[in-house]
Design a protein around this motif. Structure first.
Motif, PDB file in Angstrom:
ATOM      1  N   GLN A  56       0.846  -1.200   0.000  1.00  8.97           N
ATOM      2  CA  GLN A  56       0.000   0.000   0.000  1.00  8.97           C
ATOM      3  C   GLN A  56       0.883   1.251   0.000  1.00  8.97           C
ATOM      4  OE1 GLN A  56      -3.452  -0.056  -0.197  1.00  8.97           O
ATOM      5  NE2 GLN A  56      -3.024  -2.212  -0.578  1.00  8.97           N
ATOM      6  N   PRO A  57       0.350   2.369  -0.473  1.00 10.16           N
ATOM      7  CA  PRO A  57       1.126   3.619  -0.430  1.00 10.16           C
ATOM      8  C   PRO A  57       1.457   4.022   1.006  1.00 10.16           C
ATOM      9  CG  PRO A  57      -0.820   3.855  -1.817  1.00 10.16           C
ATOM     10  CD  PRO A  57      -0.944   2.537  -1.115  1.00 10.16           C
ATOM     11  N   TRP A  58       2.617   4.626   1.172  1.00 14.27           N
ATOM     12  CA  TRP A  58       3.064   5.121   2.468  1.00 14.27           C
ATOM     13  C   TRP A  58       2.977   6.637   2.468  1.00 14.27           C
ATOM     14  CZ3 TRP A  58       4.261   2.496   6.841  1.00 14.27           C
ATOM     15  CH2 TRP A  58       4.337   1.104   6.722  1.00 14.27           C
ATOM     16  N   ILE A  59       2.167   7.163   3.366  1.00 13.00           N
ATOM     17  CA  ILE A  59       1.911   8.592   3.463  1.00 13.00           C
ATOM     18  C   ILE A  59       2.545   9.126   4.746  1.00 13.00           C
ATOM     19  CG2 ILE A  59       0.122  10.379   3.478  1.00 13.00           C
ATOM     20  CD1 ILE A  59      -0.010   8.412   1.035  1.00 13.00           C
ATOM     21  N   ALA A  60       3.292  10.211   4.641  1.00 17.06           N
ATOM     22  CA  ALA A  60       3.892  10.859   5.801  1.00 17.06           C
ATOM     23  C   ALA A  60       3.145  12.160   6.070  1.00 17.06           C
ATOM     24  CB  ALA A  60       5.363  11.149   5.544  1.00 17.06           C
ATOM     25  N   ILE A  61       2.722  12.333   7.325  1.00 18.29           N
ATOM     26  CA  ILE A  61       2.035  13.549   7.746  1.00 18.29           C
ATOM     27  C   ILE A  61       2.806  14.136   8.910  1.00 18.29           C
ATOM     28  CG2 ILE A  61      -0.093  14.538   8.667  1.00 18.29           C
ATOM     29  CD1 ILE A  61      -1.617  12.181   7.468  1.00 18.29           C
ATOM     30  N   GLY A  62       3.097  15.420   8.835  1.00 15.24           N
ATOM     31  CA  GLY A  62       3.802  16.075   9.921  1.00 15.24           C
ATOM     32  C   GLY A  62       3.146  17.376  10.320  1.00 15.24           C
ATOM     33  N   HIS A  63       2.891  17.509  11.620  1.00 13.51           N
ATOM     34  CA  HIS A  63       2.349  18.756  12.164  1.00 13.51           C
ATOM     35  C   HIS A  63       3.493  19.597  12.690  1.00 13.51           C
ATOM     36  CE1 HIS A  63       0.197  20.920  15.664  1.00 13.51           C
ATOM     37  NE2 HIS A  63       0.000  21.613  14.556  1.00 13.51           N
ATOM     38  N   SER A  64       3.554  20.848  12.272  1.00  8.97           N
ATOM     39  CA  SER A  64       4.502  21.816  12.797  1.00  8.97           C
ATOM     40  C   SER A  64       5.940  21.300  12.660  1.00  8.97           C
ATOM     41  CB  SER A  64       4.123  22.144  14.246  1.00  8.97           C
ATOM     42  OG  SER A  64       4.696  23.337  14.675  1.00  8.97           O
ATOM     43  N   LEU A  65       6.663  21.174  13.774  1.00  4.95           N
ATOM     44  CA  LEU A  65       8.036  20.679  13.718  1.00  4.95           C
ATOM     45  C   LEU A  65       8.099  19.270  13.125  1.00  4.95           C
ATOM     46  CD1 LEU A  65      11.036  21.112  14.353  1.00  4.95           C
ATOM     47  CD2 LEU A  65      10.583  20.264  16.663  1.00  4.95           C
ATOM     48  N   GLY A  66       7.035  18.498  13.295  1.00  2.00           N
ATOM     49  CA  GLY A  66       6.990  17.167  12.685  1.00  2.00           C
ATOM     50  C   GLY A  66       7.052  17.241  11.168  1.00  2.00           C
ATOM     51  N   GLY A  67       6.418  18.247  10.587  1.00  4.13           N
ATOM     52  CA  GLY A  67       6.483  18.442   9.135  1.00  4.13           C
ATOM     53  C   GLY A  67       7.879  18.834   8.687  1.00  4.13           C
ATOM     54  N   ALA A  68       8.488  19.770   9.410  1.00  6.06           N
ATOM     55  CA  ALA A  68       9.857  20.173   9.077  1.00  6.06           C
ATOM     56  C   ALA A  68      10.796  18.978   9.174  1.00  6.06           C
ATOM     57  CB  ALA A  68      10.312  21.298  10.008  1.00  6.06           C
TER      58      ALA A  68
END
Length: 174
Positions: A56-68
């Motif tokens: 399956q596709p692997w999706i990365a989601i990051g909030h705030s510093l998690g995105g950076a």
């Protein structure tokens, strides 16, 4: 879906959000980060992907510093999509050649997000990046951790903001 939390925000603050995605049939991983700082464990995405193989596709989601933090590994992590929530890439990371969907979702009243850096780092993202503003949204409503110092006042509920994000992600996933 692998979710990197905002800086100093407990992983559990995103359980409601993750549960909705899980209930829609997605596998969701919320890695525990040392000191609640994803930047310390940048490689969590790869570790999870290796430990839970899937076609399956692997999706990365990051909030705030998690995105950076995700921007540091986006070129090498073999992710199939990258989602920034109230976030932008680190200024040292040019992701403009990424050949995956990239979405940046941010709140209209998010005053934690450094708007100047947000605007100047747009050129570091692929040309076809989708930028989606949540009318009435703020920074803290991406999770369940209460008000955040320096954040703007949301004019929508936390549930409305999170549903907005879920709808946008579901559109991407499908």
């Amino acid at each position: 879906v692998v979710f990197y939390q905002g800086g100093l925000v407990r992983t559990e603050a995103y359980l409601v959000f993750a549960s909705v995605l899980r209930d829609k049939g997605y596998r969701v991983f919320l890695p525990k980060m040392p000191l609640n700082l994803a930047i310390i464990r940048r490689d969590a995405f790869g570790d999870i992907k290796d430990a839970h193989p899937s076609d399956q596709p692997w999706i990365a989601i990051g909030h705030s510093l998690g995105g950076a933090t995700l921007s540091f590994i986006a070129d090498d992590a073999a992710m199939d999509a990258l989602i920034f929530l109230g976030a932008y890439p680190a200024e040292s990371e040019d992701l403009s050649a990424l050949d995956i969907p990239v979405i940046s979702i941010y709140g209209e009243h998010d005053t934690v997000l450094n708007r100047e850096a947000f605007e100047t780092t747009r050129v570091l993202l692929p040309e076809d990046t989708s930028f989606i503003e949540i009318p009435g949204g703020n920074h803290a409503w991406f999770g369940h951790y209460g008000p955040q110092r320096g954040d703007g006042t949301a004019t929508i509920t936390r549930a409305e903001q999170q549903q907005f994000v879920i709808d946008a992600l579901t559109d991407l996933f499908e």
